[in-house]
Motif scaffolding. Sequence first.
Motif, PDB file in Angstrom:
ATOM      1  N   ARG A 128       0.815  -1.213   0.000  1.00 40.63           N
ATOM      2  CA  ARG A 128       0.000   0.000   0.000  1.00 40.63           C
ATOM      3  C   ARG A 128       0.847   1.261   0.000  1.00 40.63           C
ATOM      4  O   ARG A 128       0.485   2.260  -0.611  1.00 40.63           O
ATOM      5  CB  ARG A 128      -0.943  -0.027   1.196  1.00 40.63           C
ATOM      6  CG  ARG A 128      -1.958  -1.150   1.085  1.00 40.63           C
ATOM      7  CD  ARG A 128      -2.755  -1.345   2.348  1.00 40.63           C
ATOM      8  NE  ARG A 128      -3.579  -2.540   2.236  1.00 40.63           N
ATOM      9  CZ  ARG A 128      -4.378  -2.982   3.196  1.00 40.63           C
ATOM     10  NH1 ARG A 128      -4.437  -2.328   4.352  1.00 40.63           N
ATOM     11  NH2 ARG A 128      -5.095  -4.067   3.015  1.00 40.63           N
ATOM     12  N   THR A 129       1.975   1.226   0.687  1.00 39.62           N
ATOM     13  CA  THR A 129       2.860   2.399   0.674  1.00 39.62           C
ATOM     14  C   THR A 129       3.400   2.641  -0.729  1.00 39.62           C
ATOM     15  O   THR A 129       3.438   3.786  -1.207  1.00 39.62           O
ATOM     16  CB  THR A 129       4.004   2.209   1.673  1.00 39.62           C
ATOM     17  OG1 THR A 129       3.470   2.019   2.978  1.00 39.62           O
ATOM     18  CG2 THR A 129       4.909   3.433   1.675  1.00 39.62           C
ATOM     19  N   ALA A 130       3.817   1.570  -1.401  1.00 43.62           N
ATOM     20  CA  ALA A 130       4.330   1.725  -2.768  1.00 43.62           C
ATOM     21  C   ALA A 130       3.238   2.221  -3.710  1.00 43.62           C
ATOM     22  O   ALA A 130       3.472   3.106  -4.549  1.00 43.62           O
ATOM     23  CB  ALA A 130       4.890   0.394  -3.261  1.00 43.62           C
ATOM     24  N   ALA A 131       2.028   1.659  -3.585  1.00 38.68           N
ATOM     25  CA  ALA A 131       0.934   2.096  -4.448  1.00 38.68           C
ATOM     26  C   ALA A 131       0.562   3.545  -4.169  1.00 38.68           C
ATOM     27  O   ALA A 131       0.308   4.336  -5.101  1.00 38.68           O
ATOM     28  CB  ALA A 131      -0.280   1.195  -4.253  1.00 38.68           C
ATOM     29  N   ALA A 132       0.528   3.921  -2.890  1.00 39.35           N
ATOM     30  CA  ALA A 132       0.195   5.307  -2.546  1.00 39.35           C
ATOM     31  C   ALA A 132       1.241   6.275  -3.084  1.00 39.35           C
ATOM     32  O   ALA A 132       0.913   7.340  -3.613  1.00 39.35           O
ATOM     33  CB  ALA A 132       0.068   5.446  -1.033  1.00 39.35           C
ATOM     34  N   ALA A 133       2.513   5.910  -2.978  1.00 32.58           N
ATOM     35  CA  ALA A 133       3.571   6.783  -3.490  1.00 32.58           C
ATOM     36  C   ALA A 133       3.447   6.942  -5.005  1.00 32.58           C
ATOM     37  O   ALA A 133       3.618   8.052  -5.539  1.00 32.58           O
ATOM     38  CB  ALA A 133       4.933   6.204  -3.125  1.00 32.58           C
ATOM     39  N   ALA A 134       3.145   5.852  -5.714  1.00 34.25           N
ATOM     40  CA  ALA A 134       2.996   5.938  -7.168  1.00 34.25           C
ATOM     41  C   ALA A 134       1.811   6.827  -7.550  1.00 34.25           C
ATOM     42  O   ALA A 134       1.894   7.636  -8.480  1.00 34.25           O
ATOM     43  CB  ALA A 134       2.822   4.538  -7.756  1.00 34.25           C
ATOM     44  N   LEU A 135       0.703   6.694  -6.831  1.00 31.98           N
ATOM     45  CA  LEU A 135      -0.480   7.494  -7.163  1.00 31.98           C
ATOM     46  C   LEU A 135      -0.283   8.966  -6.811  1.00 31.98           C
ATOM     47  O   LEU A 135      -0.730   9.849  -7.551  1.00 31.98           O
ATOM     48  CB  LEU A 135      -1.698   6.936  -6.428  1.00 31.98           C
ATOM     49  CG  LEU A 135      -2.219   5.594  -6.953  1.00 31.98           C
ATOM     50  CD1 LEU A 135      -3.328   5.062  -6.054  1.00 31.98           C
ATOM     51  CD2 LEU A 135      -2.723   5.729  -8.383  1.00 31.98           C
ATOM     52  N   VAL A 136       0.370   9.234  -5.696  1.00 35.96           N
ATOM     53  CA  VAL A 136       0.631  10.642  -5.335  1.00 35.96           C
ATOM     54  C   VAL A 136       1.557  11.283  -6.360  1.00 35.96           C
ATOM     55  O   VAL A 136       1.358  12.440  -6.764  1.00 35.96           O
ATOM     56  CB  VAL A 136       1.217  10.726  -3.912  1.00 35.96           C
ATOM     57  CG1 VAL A 136       1.740  12.136  -3.634  1.00 35.96           C
ATOM     58  CG2 VAL A 136       0.166  10.345  -2.881  1.00 35.96           C
ATOM     59  N   ALA A 137       2.575  10.545  -6.800  1.00 34.00           N
ATOM     60  CA  ALA A 137       3.473  11.085  -7.832  1.00 34.00           C
ATOM     61  C   ALA A 137       2.706  11.358  -9.119  1.00 34.00           C
ATOM     62  O   ALA A 137       2.906  12.392  -9.773  1.00 34.00           O
ATOM     63  CB  ALA A 137       4.617  10.106  -8.080  1.00 34.00           C
TER      64      ALA A 137
END
Length: 453
Positions: A431-440
């Motif tokens: 979830r952290t990786a997915a959240a970082a990708a979506l925020v970027a």
Amino acid sequence: MSGPLRLLPGDGDALPDIPGPRARTRSRPSWAEDPIDELAERLVEQVATAVHPYEVAALLESDGLTGEQITKRYARPDLFTLAEDLYARVPRLYPEPPPAPDPWRPDHLRCALRGLVFALPGLAYVLGAGLWHGTADVSGLIASALAAWAWNQALSHRAYLRIAAEGKAAAGRTLRLGAPAGALGAAVTGLVVSGPGTGAAFAAGQSCYLAAASVLLVLGRERALLLTLLPVTAGAGAVLVWPPPPPLALGLLLATVTLAVLAAAHAVRNAVRSGPMAAGATPALPRSLPYGLFGLAAGVLAALAGSHDPRSVVVLTLSMGFAEWLLYRYRSLALAALRASTTSRGFTLRSGRALAYCLGAYLAVLGIGSLVAGTGPAPLLGLGAVLWTALLLQAFSQAWTPAAVTLAAAALEAAAHFAGLSSGPAQVICRTAAAAALVAAACRMLGRPTAHR
């Protein structure tokens, strides 16, 4: 008489014509103020906003200025000469247009209502907990819910597209066919997974309710949906004092589903009868596909979170109304940034601050909720960041990026779950990786002014 001649007011007509520069003193003595300056001071607001001397001439004419006054008092040969003089003397001042109304101003009551109708259906599982038994029934409910979420997400998006392109009547026709088809497909999915029994029956009722709720939400009938939830809300509240017997619990659940289906049918009928379809191109079906895929991925992530800690799903469900309010709030802040910025870089910075503010506010609410519920905050914060940022991108018609990222996160997390790996660390990492990708992706896509026009 010796000494200088004193010129008194009213004596000008008695003076003889004197050639040369002294002749100009006949109309305005040297000691008098310039009457054109007085006129400019009196009409400064109107003259300052003029874009051409002809506008000043029209103003003077409407003010009742005569040709005789122009030549005698202002020493100008005609109206247009005086207008040009006034136009040259008064600096230009173009007032800013009044601020346009904010189309994204959040409707607080509507967001609160939608938050309630998102959260209250969870009480049905409290009321009906004694109606199904075994993991097969639970698996059937989960599979049915996943199918319903995926279908209803795509159906809702298509209905919104048809509202924008062809009007509410076209959306009503889409919902009239799509909602029953989705309910049937989700019910069959539950039956296949759990087999005949109470679990399949509960899955069928769940499928009918989710389809009806999607119809009412798309057509803006939140109040009607809230009223249909009164039976299950009352029954779930009674559980705390006196657990109702299974027949009564089943009757309350059936009453809720029946009311929701009747309200949805009434809303669809009114939409279809609202008028002829407007002229417009019918949106292509593939445009709604990524929204359905996102619904499936979001459902998988929520189901996995519930399997690890059901309280996290409760907190997430209760936060959905505030999450929707923040989506409107971000769009409002982005519009204000667009009006205040003079450079693309300035807008990018303001838009980034708005994104950080809204996402941070949502995560703060989730953090407080996790502390109150006594659940682990890290997995819940990651899931909340993924879902909220994905919904924000979808609001700007950026559908494939959030669908792909959430599907990848759901697949990885599901693989880790079935492989028997520790669910906590796996959830946090995915979830952290997915959240970082979506925020970027949100910073890159929404940092452009053209994305908000």
